[in-house]
Scaffold this motif. Sequence first.
Motif, PDB file in Angstrom:
ATOM      1  N   LEU A 156       0.772  -1.083  -0.092  1.00 40.06           N
ATOM      2  CA  LEU A 156      -0.088  -0.026   0.001  1.00 40.06           C
ATOM      3  C   LEU A 156       0.910   1.217  -0.146  1.00 40.06           C
ATOM      4  N   ALA A 157       0.199   2.440  -0.244  1.00 37.32           N
ATOM      5  CA  ALA A 157       0.862   3.641  -0.501  1.00 37.32           C
ATOM      6  C   ALA A 157       1.466   4.148   0.950  1.00 37.32           C
ATOM      7  N   MET A 158       2.590   4.903   1.185  1.00 35.86           N
ATOM      8  CA  MET A 158       3.148   5.522   1.982  1.00 35.86           C
ATOM      9  C   MET A 158       4.024   6.944   1.685  1.00 35.86           C
ATOM     10  N   LEU A 159       3.563   7.741   2.379  1.00 35.13           N
ATOM     11  CA  LEU A 159       4.249   9.259   2.124  1.00 35.13           C
ATOM     12  C   LEU A 159       4.644   9.781   3.330  1.00 35.13           C
ATOM     13  N   THR A 160       6.106  10.416   3.251  1.00 39.58           N
ATOM     14  CA  THR A 160       6.506  11.172   4.337  1.00 39.58           C
ATOM     15  C   THR A 160       6.860  12.615   3.647  1.00 39.58           C
ATOM     16  N   SER A 161       6.433  13.695   4.396  1.00 42.23           N
ATOM     17  CA  SER A 161       6.881  14.974   3.868  1.00 42.23           C
ATOM     18  C   SER A 161       7.479  15.918   5.017  1.00 42.23           C
ATOM     19  N   ILE A 162       8.351  16.409   4.515  1.00 43.39           N
ATOM     20  CA  ILE A 162       9.322  17.142   5.664  1.00 43.39           C
ATOM     21  C   ILE A 162       9.336  18.655   5.018  1.00 43.39           C
ATOM     22  N   SER A 163       9.017  19.692   6.272  1.00 42.53           N
ATOM     23  CA  SER A 163       8.955  21.136   5.802  1.00 42.53           C
ATOM     24  C   SER A 163      10.377  21.591   6.150  1.00 42.53           C
ATOM     25  N   PRO A 164      10.486  22.827   5.678  1.00 45.93           N
ATOM     26  CA  PRO A 164      11.794  23.495   6.024  1.00 45.93           C
ATOM     27  C   PRO A 164      12.023  23.707   7.469  1.00 45.93           C
ATOM     28  N   ASP A 165      11.072  23.634   8.344  1.00 42.74           N
ATOM     29  CA  ASP A 165      11.406  23.846   9.758  1.00 42.74           C
ATOM     30  C   ASP A 165      11.414  22.617  10.670  1.00 42.74           C
ATOM     31  N   GLY A 166      11.518  21.500   9.801  1.00 41.78           N
ATOM     32  CA  GLY A 166      11.743  20.154  10.380  1.00 41.78           C
ATOM     33  C   GLY A 166      10.392  19.659  10.971  1.00 41.78           C
ATOM     34  N   GLY A 167       9.284  20.114  10.396  1.00 40.39           N
ATOM     35  CA  GLY A 167       7.997  19.483  10.567  1.00 40.39           C
ATOM     36  C   GLY A 167       7.862  18.313   9.701  1.00 40.39           C
ATOM     37  N   VAL A 168       7.020  17.247  10.141  1.00 38.36           N
ATOM     38  CA  VAL A 168       7.074  15.901   9.386  1.00 38.36           C
ATOM     39  C   VAL A 168       5.692  15.573   9.333  1.00 38.36           C
ATOM     40  N   TRP A 169       5.149  15.129   8.290  1.00 40.11           N
ATOM     41  CA  TRP A 169       3.668  14.747   8.029  1.00 40.11           C
ATOM     42  C   TRP A 169       3.860  13.479   7.107  1.00 40.11           C
ATOM     43  N   ARG A 170       3.307  12.404   7.640  1.00 39.49           N
ATOM     44  CA  ARG A 170       3.325  10.994   7.368  1.00 39.49           C
ATOM     45  C   ARG A 170       2.081  10.425   7.205  1.00 39.49           C
TER      46      ARG A 170
END
Length: 372
Positions: free
Chosen positions: A173-187
């Motif tokens: 199944l799909a899996m995504l991890t996004s990282i913002s410039p301030d270190g914020g992580v959304w998974r």
Amino acid sequence: PPPLSSAKRHAQGPSRAPTSAMAGQRSGAMRRAAMCSAVVLALAPHLGAMETCKMPKRPQDCYGPATPVEYIEHLYSDREYDRTQRPDCGDGSPTVVETQFYLTQLNEINTKSGILELAGYFRSWWKDPRLAFNTTEDGGCFDSITLMGSDGDQIWLPDMYIHTAVKKATDGLAMLTSISPDGGVWRSEQTTFSVHSLLRLGALPYDSHFGTMVITTFTSTNAEVRLIARGGDVGAGTSGKGMQSSSSMNSSVWDFPAMTEDEEGVKQGFLTPGNVEVKDGKDFLTLSFEFARLPKYFIDQVIVPSVLFLFVSYMQFWVAPNIAPARAFLAVIPVLIMRTLSNSVYRSIPEGSQQMWLPPPPPPLSPPVTPA
């Protein structure tokens, strides 16, 4: 080449002239080759205008990692990143992890075992200052970093698990991890799993239940990680946006009372808060949603036939006493039919000791608390 000797010519056998079939094959192959050449010549002006897919070039005016792969390598080589250590904000405070489940479909509800199979996306948010990077305005090469699949496992992840889960499937199944410039992580992790919920069937077929999933950490305590619903408050209580549903979620057996509708009557899904309870030094986050049975099937197939055959059984009192076979028929057949209807209902309900009636619709239930 030198001429073959007579012995070699004899070993090779007599030479044969090409037959008419072989000549036809050669001519056919030549015609096909000529046709291919003509097609290539006709498309030649257009082939030159076609662009090939090229790898993106590194911007000339940026510095630092230019690709997600280079970014991960930079973390472990230059910053000595350790994904086994949780993010430290410098003040010793715990890492706050926001959680939400986006429900896309209720695949199955087994009322006999109390198992619900849910499909959707398990989402989580947290901040890791060690992952911060420069944006394009500050000279960096990108404004966000997206890691697909297992590439996102190379950073620190909260050790969360579903306390009430019976089975979970994420392979393929799909899996995504996004990282913002301030270190914020959304998974976001696409998943299908089964959870156990306590179903109360005393008001069948007007029964209403709550599907719940309890989330907690495996080893981290509240001194290290705090769990809250998306946008909620830290600590015990009900707040935030815990479970969200898709507007396309539907069922022919169950209704979802929390679903909202727009001005045209189109369903827009539902959004329910999360409830946090603190036990044994850990946060237990409960995400729940309500589902109510559509009673038409039981009314048409169980209640109405039961009432009709009840009337049939009383018809024997209007039959003459000397007609024994008819009286016996009207006395026995309704009993057998009622028993068959009862068996069809018993197959779908648990073998518990709770009483089950068919009363008018009960008042709405209140959301459950986290099970002990």
